[in-house]
Design a protein around this motif. Structure first.
Motif, PDB file in Angstrom:
ATOM      1  N   SER A   1       0.825  -1.212   0.000  1.00 56.79           N
ATOM      2  CA  SER A   1       0.000   0.000   0.000  1.00 56.79           C
ATOM      3  C   SER A   1       0.856   1.257   0.000  1.00 56.79           C
ATOM      4  O   SER A   1       0.447   2.286  -0.532  1.00 56.79           O
ATOM      5  CB  SER A   1      -0.957   0.001   1.186  1.00 56.79           C
ATOM      6  OG  SER A   1      -0.255   0.164   2.388  1.00 56.79           O
ATOM      7  N   LEU A   2       2.048   1.179   0.578  1.00 59.96           N
ATOM      8  CA  LEU A   2       2.936   2.334   0.567  1.00 59.96           C
ATOM      9  C   LEU A   2       3.585   2.547  -0.797  1.00 59.96           C
ATOM     10  O   LEU A   2       3.835   3.679  -1.201  1.00 59.96           O
ATOM     11  CB  LEU A   2       4.045   2.156   1.616  1.00 59.96           C
ATOM     12  CG  LEU A   2       3.597   2.206   3.072  1.00 59.96           C
ATOM     13  CD1 LEU A   2       4.763   1.827   3.979  1.00 59.96           C
ATOM     14  CD2 LEU A   2       3.070   3.581   3.421  1.00 59.96           C
ATOM     15  N   LEU A   3       3.869   1.453  -1.491  1.00 61.03           N
ATOM     16  CA  LEU A   3       4.617   1.543  -2.741  1.00 61.03           C
ATOM     17  C   LEU A   3       3.759   1.688  -3.990  1.00 61.03           C
ATOM     18  O   LEU A   3       4.217   2.195  -5.003  1.00 61.03           O
ATOM     19  CB  LEU A   3       5.514   0.307  -2.894  1.00 61.03           C
ATOM     20  CG  LEU A   3       6.581   0.116  -1.816  1.00 61.03           C
ATOM     21  CD1 LEU A   3       7.331  -1.181  -2.051  1.00 61.03           C
ATOM     22  CD2 LEU A   3       7.536   1.293  -1.785  1.00 61.03           C
ATOM     23  N   MET A   4       2.534   1.224  -3.945  1.00 57.73           N
ATOM     24  CA  MET A   4       1.706   1.205  -5.149  1.00 57.73           C
ATOM     25  C   MET A   4       0.456   2.058  -4.977  1.00 57.73           C
ATOM     26  O   MET A   4      -0.062   2.209  -3.885  1.00 57.73           O
ATOM     27  CB  MET A   4       1.260  -0.217  -5.458  1.00 57.73           C
ATOM     28  CG  MET A   4       2.353  -1.145  -5.835  1.00 57.73           C
ATOM     29  SD  MET A   4       1.616  -2.710  -6.304  1.00 57.73           S
ATOM     30  CE  MET A   4       3.057  -3.605  -6.723  1.00 57.73           C
ATOM     31  N   SER A   5      -0.008   2.540  -6.104  1.00 60.06           N
ATOM     32  CA  SER A   5      -1.282   3.256  -6.071  1.00 60.06           C
ATOM     33  C   SER A   5      -2.411   2.233  -5.950  1.00 60.06           C
ATOM     34  O   SER A   5      -2.212   1.040  -6.152  1.00 60.06           O
ATOM     35  CB  SER A   5      -1.455   4.072  -7.345  1.00 60.06           C
ATOM     36  OG  SER A   5      -1.624   3.214  -8.456  1.00 60.06           O
ATOM     37  N   GLY A   6      -3.594   2.695  -5.633  1.00 57.37           N
ATOM     38  CA  GLY A   6      -4.735   1.799  -5.439  1.00 57.37           C
ATOM     39  C   GLY A   6      -5.053   0.940  -6.641  1.00 57.37           C
ATOM     40  O   GLY A   6      -5.375  -0.235  -6.511  1.00 57.37           O
TER      41      GLY A   6
END
Length: 67
Positions: A23-28
């Motif tokens: 969740s920190l590295l990728m967009s939704g």
């Protein structure tokens, strides 16, 4: 003398930890796409397992019938 209160904190699972990093590295949208892709992989594996089992049952039925 009273015992010290015990705090029960749940230790996060590896899956939970990976999801937090994800969740920190990728967009939704990327996260959703990755989860959908993994769900598809698991479903493909299940269908392949079912095909192998069906083939085994059919071969066994043919063998039993001809004996």
């Amino acid at each position: 003398m009273q015992a010290a209160p015990v705090r029960a904190t749940a230790i996060p699972s590896v899956t939970d930890a990976l999801r937090a990093v994800e969740s920190l590295l990728m967009s939704g949208g990327q996260r959703t796409a990755r989860r959908n892709a993994w769900t598809s992989v698991l479903e493909d594996r299940r269908r392949a397992k079912d095909r192998v089992e069906a083939q085994r049952v059919l071969e066994e039925a043919v063998t039993t019938r001809t004996s």
